[in-house]
Design an enzyme around this catalytic site. Structure first.
Site, PDB file in Angstrom:
ATOM      1  N   HIS A  44       0.765  -1.142   0.101  1.00  0.00           N
ATOM      2  CA  HIS A  44       0.011  -0.042   0.046  1.00  0.00           C
ATOM      3  C   HIS A  44       0.738   1.271  -0.068  1.00  0.00           C
ATOM      4  O   HIS A  44       2.010   1.173   0.185  1.00  0.00           O
ATOM      5  CB  HIS A  44      -0.934   0.067   1.048  1.00  0.00           C
ATOM      6  CG  HIS A  44      -2.050  -0.996   1.188  1.00  0.00           C
ATOM      7  ND1 HIS A  44      -2.959  -1.119   2.055  1.00  0.00           N
ATOM      8  CD2 HIS A  44      -2.297  -1.928   0.036  1.00  0.00           C
ATOM      9  CE1 HIS A  44      -3.724  -1.984   1.776  1.00  0.00           C
ATOM     10  NE2 HIS A  44      -3.626  -2.685   0.673  1.00  0.00           N
ATOM     11  N   GLU A  46       0.983   3.875   1.977  1.00  0.00           N
ATOM     12  CA  GLU A  46       1.536   4.363   3.161  1.00  0.00           C
ATOM     13  C   GLU A  46       2.933   3.840   3.824  1.00  0.00           C
ATOM     14  O   GLU A  46       3.736   4.759   3.992  1.00  0.00           O
ATOM     15  CB  GLU A  46       0.393   4.040   4.662  1.00  0.00           C
ATOM     16  CG  GLU A  46      -0.770   4.972   4.149  1.00  0.00           C
ATOM     17  CD  GLU A  46      -1.829   4.191   3.366  1.00  0.00           C
ATOM     18  OE1 GLU A  46      -1.336   3.105   2.559  1.00  0.00           O
ATOM     19  OE2 GLU A  46      -3.150   4.734   3.481  1.00  0.00           O
ATOM     20  N   CYS A  69      -6.147   1.905   5.616  1.00  0.00           N
ATOM     21  CA  CYS A  69      -6.915   0.412   5.774  1.00  0.00           C
ATOM     22  C   CYS A  69      -6.811   0.214   7.198  1.00  0.00           C
ATOM     23  O   CYS A  69      -5.949   0.685   7.921  1.00  0.00           O
ATOM     24  CB  CYS A  69      -6.264  -0.598   5.136  1.00  0.00           C
ATOM     25  SG  CYS A  69      -4.836  -1.082   5.064  1.00  0.00           S
ATOM     26  N   CYS A  78      -2.510  -0.060   7.662  1.00  0.00           N
ATOM     27  CA  CYS A  78      -1.887   1.356   7.264  1.00  0.00           C
ATOM     28  C   CYS A  78      -2.292   2.016   8.622  1.00  0.00           C
ATOM     29  O   CYS A  78      -1.178   3.013   8.546  1.00  0.00           O
ATOM     30  CB  CYS A  78      -2.092   1.762   6.115  1.00  0.00           C
ATOM     31  SG  CYS A  78      -1.592   0.601   4.595  1.00  0.00           S
ATOM     32  N   ARG A 178      -6.580   3.246 -23.062  1.00  0.00           N
ATOM     33  CA  ARG A 178      -6.682   1.793 -23.161  1.00  0.00           C
ATOM     34  C   ARG A 178      -5.776   1.141 -22.189  1.00  0.00           C
ATOM     35  O   ARG A 178      -6.244   0.167 -21.373  1.00  0.00           O
ATOM     36  CB  ARG A 178      -6.158   1.033 -24.567  1.00  0.00           C
ATOM     37  CG  ARG A 178      -7.121   1.293 -25.700  1.00  0.00           C
ATOM     38  CD  ARG A 178      -6.561   0.941 -26.925  1.00  0.00           C
ATOM     39  NE  ARG A 178      -7.540   0.936 -27.827  1.00  0.00           N
ATOM     40  CZ  ARG A 178      -7.159   0.764 -29.111  1.00  0.00           C
ATOM     41  NH1 ARG A 178      -6.288   0.288 -29.517  1.00  0.00           N
ATOM     42  NH2 ARG A 178      -8.305   0.962 -30.220  1.00  0.00           N
ATOM     43  N   ASP A 194     -13.608  -3.479 -38.770  1.00  0.00           N
ATOM     44  CA  ASP A 194     -12.465  -2.847 -38.684  1.00  0.00           C
ATOM     45  C   ASP A 194     -11.113  -3.914 -38.535  1.00  0.00           C
ATOM     46  O   ASP A 194     -10.053  -3.272 -38.634  1.00  0.00           O
ATOM     47  CB  ASP A 194     -12.418  -1.938 -37.410  1.00  0.00           C
ATOM     48  CG  ASP A 194     -13.574  -0.662 -37.424  1.00  0.00           C
ATOM     49  OD1 ASP A 194     -14.142  -0.733 -38.501  1.00  0.00           O
ATOM     50  OD2 ASP A 194     -13.534  -0.394 -36.584  1.00  0.00           O
ATOM     51  N   ARG A 201      -0.296   0.626 -28.035  1.00  0.00           N
ATOM     52  CA  ARG A 201       0.759   0.341 -28.800  1.00  0.00           C
ATOM     53  C   ARG A 201       1.770   1.503 -28.675  1.00  0.00           C
ATOM     54  O   ARG A 201       2.511   1.976 -29.359  1.00  0.00           O
ATOM     55  CB  ARG A 201       0.407   0.280 -30.494  1.00  0.00           C
ATOM     56  CG  ARG A 201      -0.097  -0.998 -30.644  1.00  0.00           C
ATOM     57  CD  ARG A 201      -0.332  -1.451 -31.925  1.00  0.00           C
ATOM     58  NE  ARG A 201      -1.102  -0.734 -32.906  1.00  0.00           N
ATOM     59  CZ  ARG A 201      -2.607  -0.853 -32.604  1.00  0.00           C
ATOM     60  NH1 ARG A 201      -3.179  -1.536 -31.899  1.00  0.00           N
ATOM     61  NH2 ARG A 201      -3.504   0.031 -33.270  1.00  0.00           N
ATOM     62  N   GLU A 283     -15.486   0.980 -26.983  1.00  0.00           N
ATOM     63  CA  GLU A 283     -14.797   1.674 -28.347  1.00  0.00           C
ATOM     64  C   GLU A 283     -15.601   1.328 -29.317  1.00  0.00           C
ATOM     65  O   GLU A 283     -15.399   1.867 -30.679  1.00  0.00           O
ATOM     66  CB  GLU A 283     -13.627   1.074 -28.219  1.00  0.00           C
ATOM     67  CG  GLU A 283     -12.422   1.730 -27.288  1.00  0.00           C
ATOM     68  CD  GLU A 283     -11.228   2.016 -28.096  1.00  0.00           C
ATOM     69  OE1 GLU A 283     -11.052   2.119 -29.326  1.00  0.00           O
ATOM     70  OE2 GLU A 283     -10.131   1.929 -27.436  1.00  0.00           O
ATOM     71  N   GLY A 285     -19.243  -0.437 -31.830  1.00  0.00           N
ATOM     72  CA  GLY A 285     -19.624   0.648 -32.552  1.00  0.00           C
ATOM     73  C   GLY A 285     -20.755   1.315 -31.988  1.00  0.00           C
ATOM     74  O   GLY A 285     -21.359   1.295 -30.843  1.00  0.00           O
TER      75      GLY A 285
HETATM   76  C1  AOF Z   1      -4.432   1.627   1.953  1.00  0.00           C
HETATM   77  N1  AOF Z   1      -3.638   1.891   1.373  1.00  0.00           N
HETATM   78  O1  AOF Z   1      -2.460   2.162  -0.688  1.00  0.00           O
HETATM   79  C2  AOF Z   1      -4.481   0.924  -0.662  1.00  0.00           C
HETATM   80  C3  AOF Z   1      -5.807   0.694   0.160  1.00  0.00           C
HETATM   81  O2  AOF Z   1      -5.784  -6.988  -0.088  1.00  0.00           O
HETATM   82  P1  AOF Z   1      -5.255  -6.027   0.521  1.00  0.00           P
HETATM   83  O3  AOF Z   1      -4.970  -6.286   2.003  1.00  0.00           O
HETATM   84  O4  AOF Z   1      -4.285  -5.172  -0.005  1.00  0.00           O
HETATM   85  O5  AOF Z   1      -6.458  -4.732   0.861  1.00  0.00           O
HETATM   86  C4  AOF Z   1      -7.210  -4.163  -0.215  1.00  0.00           C
HETATM   87  C5  AOF Z   1      -8.017  -3.121   0.355  1.00  0.00           C
HETATM   88  O6  AOF Z   1      -7.023  -2.418   0.609  1.00  0.00           O
HETATM   89  C6  AOF Z   1      -8.863  -2.443  -0.546  1.00  0.00           C
HETATM   90  O7  AOF Z   1      -9.969  -3.132  -0.841  1.00  0.00           O
HETATM   91  C7  AOF Z   1      -8.819  -1.169   0.154  1.00  0.00           C
HETATM   92  O8  AOF Z   1      -9.481  -1.244   0.967  1.00  0.00           O
HETATM   93  C8  AOF Z   1      -7.700  -0.894   0.556  1.00  0.00           C
HETATM   94  N2  AOF Z   1      -6.530  -0.244  -0.121  1.00  0.00           N
HETATM   95  N3  AOF Z   1      -5.642   0.867   1.442  1.00  0.00           N
HETATM   96  O9  AOF Z   1      -4.447   1.869   3.202  1.00  0.00           O
HETATM   97  C9  AOF Z   1      -3.372   1.725  -0.412  1.00  0.00           C
HETATM   98  N4  AOF Z   1      -4.679   0.546  -2.002  1.00  0.00           N
HETATM   99 ZN    ZN Z   2      -3.462  -0.210   3.635  1.00  0.00          ZN
END
Ligand code: AOF
Ligand code: ZN
Length: 349
Positions: A44, A46, A69, A78, A178, A194, A201, A283, A285
């Site tokens: 994450h 933090e 989290c 975190c 994309r 198409d 790319r 994208e 049609g």
């Molecule tokens: C944070 N900092 O940079 C992100 C968070 O499967 P895990 O343990 O990685 O948890 C996924 C969950 O963590 C995601 O659903 C969201 O709640 C949180 N994402 N939290 O503190 C982060 N990317």
């Molecule tokens: Zn976290």
């Protein structure tokens, strides 16, 4: 927070089902540590920012685009990491709707005596987290409809395959779009007319090509198409019955419900969401665009407008109105890409 929101864009679309979050550690007006959710979703933001700040984190302010989290995964929550590092204050933009978090991260900080200010830069941060928020709330991917429209209001010419509407700068930007999406989707008519590759790319971003999805309820695709021939390098998902003409190409099929001969889109999106596809770029049609719009499944519209007219006989009209925002959407950004202009419309709340 504005700087954090911009930094979070760095990994947008590349963190699997995790949101791309940014964390800035600021001490005496100086950024002493910064982190963005790693590609793939972990670590994450933090712990990365705190590691860079080191001892300077003590007494600093942490700016986070998403609430930290509160759950124990492979690493401690975190919120706890911020507390242990001794930050004096935490500022967040968006509450994390994940039921394991949902204000528990804020509560952990407060109960450890760390003041929290929430909702700073909320609207701008939500725009960057839009795919994650829709996927968490509704279980389906965020849908962006991309359209390239000529000055006289057309998106192509019947029976002429790919018609150049926008120029090279806009084309490069659409390839970047994309790369930022988990999947790209077209109907079988566009795929046949198409013969597109639907990959990214841009030099250096080729490996960021999204999963290609084709709606093919009547098994019209064949093994000679570029999509099929490249399926072993870039995944191809066909929404429709198993098609023997694609045997051996590596194409995967998703069984779909049909309604009047058309793929039932809400159910398909639910299935794609369950596979962890958080964002789709539609994208083409015109008929596919019209179906997504009429089912109210379009979250945002990226409208590329060319100053050039195309010959009108047999031309296909834009599925959205070109005078003012499409019904139910509001203009949230305008970009100039070479001679073309892109207008971005977000769905009204
Ligand atoms: C944070 N900092 O940079 C992100 C968070 O499967 P895990 O343990 O990685 O948890 C996924 C969950 O963590 C995601 O659903 C969201 O709640 C949180 N994402 N939290 O503190 C982060 N990317
Ligand atoms: Zn976290």
């Amino acid at each position: 927070m504005a700087a954090a929101i911009r930094f979070a864009q760095r990994h947008e679309g590349w963190t699997a089902t995790n949101p791309s979050v940014a964390c800035l550690i600021v001490k005496d007006g100086v950024i002493v540590g910064r982190g963005v959710t790693a590609i793939g979703g972990r670590p994450h933001a933090e712990p990365l920012a705190l590691a860079e700040a080191g001892e300077a984190a003590r007494g600093a302010t942490a700016y986070l685009t998403l609430e930290p989290c509160a759950h124990h995964g492979r690493t401690p929550p975190c919120a706890q990491t911020l507390i242990s590092a001794g930050v004096a204050q935490v500022v967040t933009a968006v509450v994390d709707p994940d039921p394991r978090v949902d204000e528990k991260g804020h509560a952990m900080l407060r109960s450890a005596g760390v003041p929290v200010e929430r909702g700073i830069g909320n609207e701008a941060a939500r725009a960057g987290l839009a795919a994650y928020l829709v996927h968490k709330r509704l279980g389906r991917p965020f849908v962006t409809l991309k359209l390239a429209v000529s000055a006289n209001g057309f998106i192509g010419i019947e029976g002429q395959g790919q018609v150049a509407i926008t120029g090279p700068v806009a084309k490069a930007q659409s390839h970047l779009m994309r790369a930022r999406h988990h999947a790209i989707l077209v109907g079988s008519r566009t795929a046949l007319a198409d013969n597109p590759e639907l990959t990214c790319r841009l030099p250096g971003l080729e490996h960021r090509s999204p999963v290609r999805i084709v709606l093919d309820p009547h098994s019209r695709l064949n093994g000679a198409m570029k999509l099929a021939m490249s399926a072993s390098q870039t995944p191809l998902l066909v929404a429709g019955p198993v098609n023997p003409a694609l045997t051996g190409t590596g194409t995967e099929f998703i069984a779909c419900d049909l309604q009047d001969g058309h793929i039932a889109l809400p159910e398909l999106l639910d299935d794609l969401g369950a596979r962890g596809i958080m964002s789709i770029l539609v994208e083409g049609g015109a008929a596919v665009a019209a179906s997504f719009l009429s089912e109210n499944l379009v979250d945002a519209i990226a409208l590329f407008r060319s100053p050039k007219a195309i010959p009108a006989p047999g031309a296909v009209a834009s599925p959205v109105s070109l005078d003012g925002p499409p019904n139910g959407y509001r203009l949230t950004g305008i970009w100039q890409f070479g001679e073309d202009r892109m207008e971005y419309f977000a769905r009204n709340a």
